[in-house]
Design an enzyme around this catalytic site. Structure first.
Site, mmCIF file in Angstrom:
data_model
loop_
_atom_site.group_PDB
_atom_site.id
_atom_site.type_symbol
_atom_site.label_atom_id
_atom_site.label_comp_id
_atom_site.label_asym_id
_atom_site.label_seq_id
_atom_site.Cartn_x
_atom_site.Cartn_y
_atom_site.Cartn_z
ATOM 1 C CG ASP A 163 -45.513 -8.101 -19.135
ATOM 2 O OD1 ASP A 163 -45.395 -7.469 -18.070
ATOM 3 O OD2 ASP A 163 -46.255 -7.723 -20.072
ATOM 4 C CG ASP A 218 -48.065 -0.925 -19.724
ATOM 5 O OD1 ASP A 218 -47.107 -1.407 -19.084
ATOM 6 O OD2 ASP A 218 -48.871 -1.602 -20.379
HETATM 7 C C1 GLA Z 1 -47.861 -5.186 -20.141
HETATM 8 C C2 GLA Z 1 -46.508 -4.563 -20.468
HETATM 9 C C3 GLA Z 1 -46.610 -3.812 -21.774
HETATM 10 C C4 GLA Z 1 -47.061 -4.748 -22.877
HETATM 11 C C5 GLA Z 1 -48.374 -5.407 -22.491
HETATM 12 C C6 GLA Z 1 -48.786 -6.494 -23.495
HETATM 13 O O1 GLA Z 1 -48.804 -4.228 -19.880
HETATM 14 O O2 GLA Z 1 -46.095 -3.710 -19.434
HETATM 15 O O3 GLA Z 1 -45.361 -3.232 -22.102
HETATM 16 O O4 GLA Z 1 -46.082 -5.702 -23.116
HETATM 17 O O5 GLA Z 1 -48.288 -6.015 -21.211
HETATM 18 O O6 GLA Z 1 -49.963 -7.131 -23.133
#
Ligand code: GLA
Length: 417
Positions: A163, A218
């Site tokens: 991430d 997301d």
């Molecule tokens: C980010 C990522 C998500 C998830 C969250 C977890 O937002 O893009 O896919 O992994 O972190 O905290």
């Protein structure tokens, strides 16, 4: 016929053409030829992740999903990866600097979970972050890349989602390359999934760094989010190829925010665009209708086709061209053994038509087709589908040109079911 300019000899002309061709080929080929070759992720990943389901990143949720893969027949369809997202570790590294699995979530340690998942014939994935802390505030891997990669390999981890939270400003590519090199230096083939939200035009370099790269922020559990992701990324379809794919984010099928028709379109668009298909729901509670969608072997086969080329939009003659950010109804892409055409009832119910003559690289002719959600078959010079529910999708696999040119397009009306 073009004639040569009078002052240029044919030798000079040939040399110039050669150099121009080299330059053009070099430019075009580079994103595709310099792909990460780590032995895994040749096809889009098929699996599950706890995050969209709101489940904890724990041994319990991982093993429940793994058992569901076996019991629901998902494993037989190719679903393989059981991935745990943010929150599997404790809030601090140990005295040696190692990440520590939260003992409440992993009472028997991480290797034990990994072993149980492998014993079922499945693969195991974990999540980390390229900054100082994960998005949920757990320790990040910045400065610990080699140590963390070694630890992952010692647990026999097969998939690493990496991430982009709490990172220093500046180009993200070197950070992602540092972890790539750390993973490559282990004795394990670990699928490397860049969760990098589409910044720094990741699709332009992602293939040399990872096996997939998130193309945006997301996903959320509603149609607008699904439609927006598909619409916004049609223009970067060509960057996906075997070994490295645009990642549209984890699926929301089964989570209640989409109608059955919308779930068909969500799964179908992700599949034809060669996104990883990571189920994001509680498989112990999934409805029959959602299960039928994620278990459609023909749609999965399009996603997993060996050619690995993502579908994109095409404009049938007489139709308006796509509008930025708006989901377009007409999609097509090549397969190793034919073509896929997707029709999406993006703007409401009614009939959509597409002539094969308008499909790029297919062209006019009489072809056989199968609509993959309904199983209906036919042949003609195009496809047509009448949608009874908005946002539904029909996916046609188009094969063999029918030799005797029959005249009319064959149309069928039905709602895919
Ligand atoms: C980010 C990522 C998500 C998830 C969250 C977890 O937002 O893009 O896919 O992994 O972190 O905290």
């Amino acid at each position: 016929m073009h004639s040569l300019p009078p002052l240029m000899s044919s030798t000079t002309f040939t040399m110039i053409s050669f150099v121009v061709t080299l330059l053009l080929t070099g430019t075009r080929a580079s994103p595709l030829t310099r792909r990460l070759d780590n032995g895994v992720g040749v096809k889009p990943a098929l699996g599950w992740n706890n995050y969209n389901a709101g489940l904890s990143a724990s041994a319990e949720s991982a093993l429940a999903a793994a058992n569901a893969f076996v019991q629901l027949g998902l494993q037989d369809l190719g679903y393989t990866y059981i991935n745990l997202d943010d929150g599997w570790s404790t809030m601090a590294r140990d005295a040696d600097g190692n990440l520590v699995p939260d003992p409440n979530k992993f009472p028997n340690g991480m290797k034990n979970v990994s072993d149980q998942i492998h014993a079922l014939g499945l693969k195991f994935g974990l999540y980390g972050d390229s900054g100082t802390a994960t998005c949920a505030g757990f320790p990040g891997s910045q400065g610990y890349e080699a140590q963390d990669a070694t630890l992952l390999a010692s647990w026999d981890v097969d998939y690493w989602k990496y991430d982009n939270c709490n990172t220093p400003s500046g180009d993200s590519q070197p950070r992602y390359e540092t972890m790539r090199d750390a993973l490559l230096a282990t004795d394990r083939d670990i699928l490397y999934s860049l969760c990098q939200w589409g910044v720094d035009s990741v699709w332009e370099w992602g293939a040399s760094v990872g096996n997939s790269w998130r193309v945006g922020g997301d996903i959320t559990n509603n149609w607008n989010s699904v439609a927006n992701i598909a619409a916004s990324n049609a223009g970067i379809a060509s960057y996906s190829a075997p070994g490295g794919f645009n990642d549209y984010d984890m699926l929301e099928v089964g989570n209640g925010g989409l109608t059955e028709a919308e779930e068909r379109a969500h799964f179908g668009l992700w599949a034809i665009c060669k996104s990883p298909l990571l189920l994001g729901t509680d498989l112990t509670k999934i409805s029959d209708s959602s299960l039928a969608i994620i278990k459609n072997a023909d749609v999965i086969a399009v996603n997993q086709d060996s050619l690995g080329r993502a579908a994109s939009t095409f404009t049938p003659s007489g139709q308006a061209a796509p509008t930025s950010g708006q989901l377009y109804p007409y999609w097509s892409g090549p397969l190793s053994d034919g073509f896929v055409i997707g029709l999406v009832a993006a703007d409401g119910v009614g009939t959509l038509n597409a002539s094969f003559a308008d499909v790029p690289d297919l062209g006019a002719g009489t072809y056989s087709w199968t609509e993959l959600y309904s199983g209906k078959t036919g042949s003609g010079d195009g496809v047509s589908w009448t949608f009874e529910a908005e946002h539904d999708m029909a996916i046609f696999k188009v094969t063999g040109k029918v030799p005797s040119q029959s005249s009319s397009a064959v149309s069928t009306s039905a709602t895919p079911s």
